[in-house]
Design an enzyme around this catalytic site. Structure first.
Site, PDB file in Angstrom:
ATOM      1  N   TRP A 177     -20.675 -31.113  23.584  1.00 46.03           N
ATOM      2  CA  TRP A 177     -21.204 -32.052  22.412  1.00 46.03           C
ATOM      3  C   TRP A 177     -21.271 -30.987  21.181  1.00 46.03           C
ATOM      4  O   TRP A 177     -20.991 -31.341  20.149  1.00 46.03           O
ATOM      5  CB  TRP A 177     -22.359 -32.583  22.667  1.00 46.03           C
ATOM      6  CG  TRP A 177     -22.907 -33.630  21.627  1.00 46.03           C
ATOM      7  CD1 TRP A 177     -22.609 -34.907  21.458  1.00 46.03           C
ATOM      8  CD2 TRP A 177     -23.713 -33.163  20.595  1.00 46.03           C
ATOM      9  NE1 TRP A 177     -23.068 -35.460  20.318  1.00 46.03           N
ATOM     10  CE2 TRP A 177     -23.884 -34.251  19.791  1.00 46.03           C
ATOM     11  CE3 TRP A 177     -24.332 -32.184  20.332  1.00 46.03           C
ATOM     12  CZ2 TRP A 177     -24.698 -34.287  18.622  1.00 46.03           C
ATOM     13  CZ3 TRP A 177     -25.228 -31.959  19.299  1.00 46.03           C
ATOM     14  CH2 TRP A 177     -25.480 -32.917  18.434  1.00 46.03           C
ATOM     15  N   HIS A 178     -21.816 -29.970  21.481  1.00 44.29           N
ATOM     16  CA  HIS A 178     -22.087 -28.852  20.358  1.00 44.29           C
ATOM     17  C   HIS A 178     -20.836 -28.483  19.633  1.00 44.29           C
ATOM     18  O   HIS A 178     -20.949 -28.408  18.536  1.00 44.29           O
ATOM     19  CB  HIS A 178     -23.055 -27.982  20.603  1.00 44.29           C
ATOM     20  CG  HIS A 178     -24.464 -28.159  20.879  1.00 44.29           C
ATOM     21  ND1 HIS A 178     -25.020 -28.818  21.962  1.00 44.29           N
ATOM     22  CD2 HIS A 178     -25.427 -28.325  20.031  1.00 44.29           C
ATOM     23  CE1 HIS A 178     -26.326 -29.101  21.796  1.00 44.29           C
ATOM     24  NE2 HIS A 178     -26.511 -28.741  20.313  1.00 44.29           N
ATOM     25  N   GLY A 179     -19.803 -28.342  20.446  1.00 45.53           N
ATOM     26  CA  GLY A 179     -18.602 -28.019  20.146  1.00 45.53           C
ATOM     27  C   GLY A 179     -17.478 -27.680  20.720  1.00 45.53           C
ATOM     28  O   GLY A 179     -17.838 -27.571  22.054  1.00 45.53           O
TER      29      GLY A 179
ATOM     30  N   SER B 115     -23.482 -31.418  27.516  1.00 47.88           N
ATOM     31  CA  SER B 115     -24.628 -31.214  26.182  1.00 47.88           C
ATOM     32  C   SER B 115     -23.971 -30.234  25.446  1.00 47.88           C
ATOM     33  O   SER B 115     -23.920 -30.188  24.130  1.00 47.88           O
ATOM     34  CB  SER B 115     -25.864 -31.022  26.674  1.00 47.88           C
ATOM     35  OG  SER B 115     -26.603 -30.352  25.575  1.00 47.88           O
TER      36      SER B 115
ATOM     37  N   PHE C 191     -21.427 -30.167  14.033  1.00 43.35           N
ATOM     38  CA  PHE C 191     -21.385 -30.660  15.383  1.00 43.35           C
ATOM     39  C   PHE C 191     -21.227 -32.358  14.896  1.00 43.35           C
ATOM     40  O   PHE C 191     -21.325 -33.209  15.882  1.00 43.35           O
ATOM     41  CB  PHE C 191     -22.449 -30.347  16.241  1.00 43.35           C
ATOM     42  CG  PHE C 191     -22.623 -29.133  16.178  1.00 43.35           C
ATOM     43  CD1 PHE C 191     -21.955 -28.154  16.308  1.00 43.35           C
ATOM     44  CD2 PHE C 191     -24.269 -28.550  16.093  1.00 43.35           C
ATOM     45  CE1 PHE C 191     -22.055 -26.864  16.521  1.00 43.35           C
ATOM     46  CE2 PHE C 191     -24.396 -27.236  16.265  1.00 43.35           C
ATOM     47  CZ  PHE C 191     -23.286 -26.254  16.233  1.00 43.35           C
TER      48      PHE C 191
END
Lengths: 474, 371
Positions: A319-321, A316, A474
């Site tokens: 996923w953001h960066g 997770s 993102f």
């Protein structure tokens, strides 16, 4: 195209005006065209990606249904193509940088290629949405759709295309396929959501964002200034992201769609688990369904459960960066969940009834969340170490005053947000069955006045520095 | 991946859309509610206007950039450089931001050329400032220099909005006249097409800028009042606070002013018509001023010039062709072997010794311009 532009206002009025003149099929064609115009407005080449992703996922799902014995291969095709695109555009440079650093540490002098291409906006959102379709078809929970148009509208539906909330195929596709009628009540509540969303973005998020940006540009922040900046960022990211969701939900209602909620007043959470039930709900439930539960979920034994939680939160974070600070942020939240559960096992507690204990829990959880935002906002691990080692005992009186001033300024701008959260939290009630109630006159006048005040606030208090929606990156 | 058909807990599925029935009365009430809200939004600007009349806010000057802002207090146009230039009658004029300032040493260039040099430099300025300095200072001064050098980085020259935010506008005030219709038209075209007129109309109707002039300071002052109740100490505190966030306290990357050009700005054809470049070329041509645009090289990396994307390379090729086709000169520092990393200090700025060295290299490379 961005929501807080006049271009979007004109675009949306035109789309809505035309939309209700058509029947369902033509509405879907219009939605697809509008969504592609919206997405390719600045960079038309983005459309190649979303178009490719749509066609591949449509074919993969059809293939799974046509040849069930080969559905694994079709699933692999969908995974490889979706994650391939995501990985290439989002993680290639991260991968190359880390390989380069490892080779340099080993005494080599690598000349590795660097990708100089813009990250397609919202690629993480629509990739995950498209993946949910093929995975559900693979699992047999959803039948593959015959209509490429419907699947394309589901993936590209413009209100939530670039920053969510991520919708499940089982939820949104039936709405795409079914007939839609203009519902004036939906349009009204949608307008309120849009109005509130603009206030959150232009008045709250952008103003406190300026404070956060100034603090995080300092090379020598004091303890007080830094944490005032972290507080401002906590407000900014919530107001900014939830504003996008509100505007997305509001515009969808005007088009006869209902999108799921993505935030449920997360800063009133009392525990890490509670926080994740309230923050970016669509993404956390995606990870829960497609990563955490397939790994074994909470039914696994202690050690495996810890692994499941940490893996889910690491992914997770990633996923953001493509940066280690996001990984660290994910790991931090995973560890918070593990620690909370360990504490509950060791010291089972009775349900809290005293309000002041609940208050302490909320403040405590907010402080923990803010620490997480520090990890999220600081992109350099060296700066994180410096920030964490700051001491309040080494600050000058000016630093203390500056920290208090910035904190108060961020708080003043965020007062409407806190009032709304507390108002909703205290007034929670289960939705009643039967016909929808008719609002009384005073309530109607109050709501209309609130809209007028909100618009006046946007005119007068909108930040002079317009910032992009944070989650665009993102 | 789980097997197909495996049951996933039901609670993870989002709820289905609400489908509660809507009675005729409720529908009418909702329509009325929508109409009331629309009415409130429509009269909100008028309410703000009335509020301003009650407060008797002083009328502010109209702006020269209505595409970007409403009336506000501005710094006056600084006419002194016009007279200074006329008195100095320089042979060369250098216009630019800190890229030019940290590269060209006027004293060294004067020693080398034996000619007077007029540096018109404004740190943190952009093409709007550069154009206005040319139009409102250089041309009215009546001087006829052999060359006017304009320094820029990558795609800055065709990015009309570069350094035109609020925080940089005070510097633009010094070079702008009361009306700058052409500048405004360029900004409007780049900013939001013709739609800025809508926003401008709403802002003017609501006297939004006038209201901001007292509401914004009111918010800041209420926070400052809690921190420092005494007025005199409060003013002192705010001055010190500004210093605390000054340039010398910024992280190296922020202070170094490294603004990497994004490929989306490298679409020359899309932006040149909405930039100040055509105006610069036109006005300089009318005044018979030879222009030379100097693209500086950004900070080298790994012992080599910085990597350029294909889009940026294409942009620079088109920019060169455009400038040269309009009779001006183009100098690209990129890839010059003399411009090594040791000349640089922070970001794209050169060190004091690098500045001297650059000036010498500049003189040699553009020798035909320095007879």
């Amino acid at each position: 195209m961005i929501f807080h532009s006049l271009d979007f206002v004109v675009f949306f009025v035109l789309v809505v005006g035309l939309y209700w003149l058509f029947r369902q099929r033509a509405q879907n064609v219009l939605l697809l065209v509008a969504s592609y115009v919206f997405y390719g407005y600045v960079h038309p080449w983005f459309l190649i990606l979303i178009g490719t992703s749509t066609v591949i996922d449509y074919c993969a799902a059809r293939g799974m249904e046509r040849w069930p014995e080969r559905r694994g291969r079709f699933m692999a095709l969908s995974i490889v193509s979706n994650f391939g695109m995501l990985g290439f555009f989002k993680y290639f440079n991260f991968f190359v940088e880390n390989v380069g650093a490892a080779l340099t540490a080993a005494g080599l002098q690598p000349h590795l290629p660097v990708l100089r291409v813009l990250l397609p906006v919202g690629i993480s959102f629509y990739t995950f949405q498209a993946m949910s379709y093929t995975i559900d078809v693979y699992r047999g929970e959803l039948r593959a759709r015959r209509s490429l148009l419907d699947v394309a509208v589901f993936i590209s539906f413009f209100p939530h295309l670039v920053a969510g909330p991520i919708q499940r195929a089982s939820y949104l596709l039936p709405q795409v396929e079914g007939p839609r009628r203009f519902d004036v009540e939906r349009a009204t509540t949608g307008s309120f959501l849009i109005c509130w969303g603009f206030v959150k973005k232009l008045v709250i998020a952008d103003n406190v964002g300026v404070i956060a940006n100034k603090v995080f540009a300092l090379s020598d922040p004091s303890f007080e200034i830094l944490w005032a900046g972290v507080f401002a960022f906590a407000i900014q990211i919530y107001a900014d992201f939830s504003a996008y969701t509100d505007i997305a939900r509001g515009t969808s209602r005007w088009l006869g769609f209902e999108l799921t909620e993505n935030f449920d007043h997360p800063y009133l959470a009392r525990s890490p688990a509670d926080f994740w039930r309230r923050w970016n709900i669509s993404l956390s439930s995606w990870f829960r369904d497609y990563v955490y539960i397939p790994l074994g979920g909470s039914r696994a034994s202690g050690g495996r459960w810890v692994r499941n939680v940490l893996v889910t939160f690491l992914l997770s974070g990633l996923w953001h960066g493509a940066s280690w600070n996001y990984v660290l942020w994910g790991l931090y939240h995973g560890l918070l969940l593990v620690a909370t559960r360990a504490h509950r096992i060791l010291r089972p507690a009775a349900p809290v009834r005293r309000p002041w204990i609940a208050g302490f829990q909320i403040v405590g959880m907010f402080a923990l969340t803010c620490f997480g935002w520090l990890l999220f906002r600081e992109t350099s691990l060296r700066d994180i170490v410096r920030d964490v080692s700051l001491s309040p005992f080494h600050s000058t009186p000016l630093d203390r005053e500056a920290g208090l001033y910035l904190f108060l300024l961020a708080f003043l701008y965020s007062i409407p947000l806190w009032i709304q959260s507390v108002w909703v939290e205290l007034g929670r009630e289960t939705p009643a069955a039967g016909p929808r109630p008719v609002a009384a006159w005073p309530v109607m006048v109050f709501k209309a006045a609130a809209c007028g005040i909100a618009f006046a606030a946007i005119l007068v208090l909108r930040s002079r520095t317009s910032l992009d929606f944070i989650y665009f990156q993102f | 991946m789980s097997d197909p058909g495996r049951s996933v807990t039901v609670d993870v599925r989002p709820p289905t859309p609400p489908s509660r029935p809507l009675t005729h009365r409720a529908r009418r009430a909702a329509a009325l509610q929508l109409a009331l809200a629309a009415l409130a939004v429509t009269i909100a600007p008028i309410g703000l206007r009335a509020l301003n009349y009650v407060r008797r806010t002083p009328r502010l000057q109209p702006t020269y950039l209505p595409a970007l802002e409403g009336p506000r207090e501005r710094l006056p146009f600084d006419a002194a450089p016009v007279g200074d230039l006329a008195g100095m009658n320089p042979t060369y004029v250098v216009i630019g931001d800190s890229m030019a300032g940290s590269r060209i040493d006027p004293r060294v260039l004067t020693e080398l050329t034996h000619r007077p040099i007029a540096p018109l430099l404004q740190p943190a300025s952009g093409p709007a400032w550069w154009y206005l300095a040319l139009k409102n200072w250089v041309i009215p001064s009546g001087i006829h220099p052999r060359c006017v050098f304009i320094f820029f980085r990558d795609t800055n020259l065709t990015n009309a909005l570069f350094r035109l935010d609020d925080q940089f506008r005070w510097a633009v005030d010094r070079v702008a006249l009361d009306r700058e219709d052409e500048v405004n038209a360029v900004v409007a075209a780049r900013q939001s097409g013709g739609l800025y007129r809508v926003r401008d109309f709403v802002d003017r109707t609501a006297l939004a800028t006038e209201t901001r002039e007292w509401v914004e300071p009111g918010v800041s002052a209420s926070a400052a009042r809690i921190v420092e109740p005494y007025r005199k100490k409060r003013a002192d505190f705010l001055v010190k606070l500004n210093e605390r966030f000054g340039l010398d306290h910024l992280r190296p990357m922020d202070a170094a002013d490294i603004q990497v050009a994004e490929d989306r700005d490298a679409d020359f054809d899309a932006y040149v018509g909405r930039s100040f470049l055509p105006l610069m070329l036109r006005d300089a041509g009318r005044a018979a001023l030879p222009l030379c645009f100097v693209r500086v090289q950004r900070r080298p990396a790994g012992g080599r010039p910085p990597v350029q994307s294909a889009a940026l390379r294409g942009y620079v090729a088109k920019l060169r062709a455009y400038i040269e086709s309009h009779g001006a000169m183009f100098r690209d520092d990129y890839g010059d072997p003399a411009l090594t990393l040791d000349l640089y200090s922070d970001g794209d700025h050169l060190s004091p010794s690098g500045r001297r060295r650059y000036t010498e290299v500049f003189y040699v490379r553009l020798r035909p311009l320095f007879p």
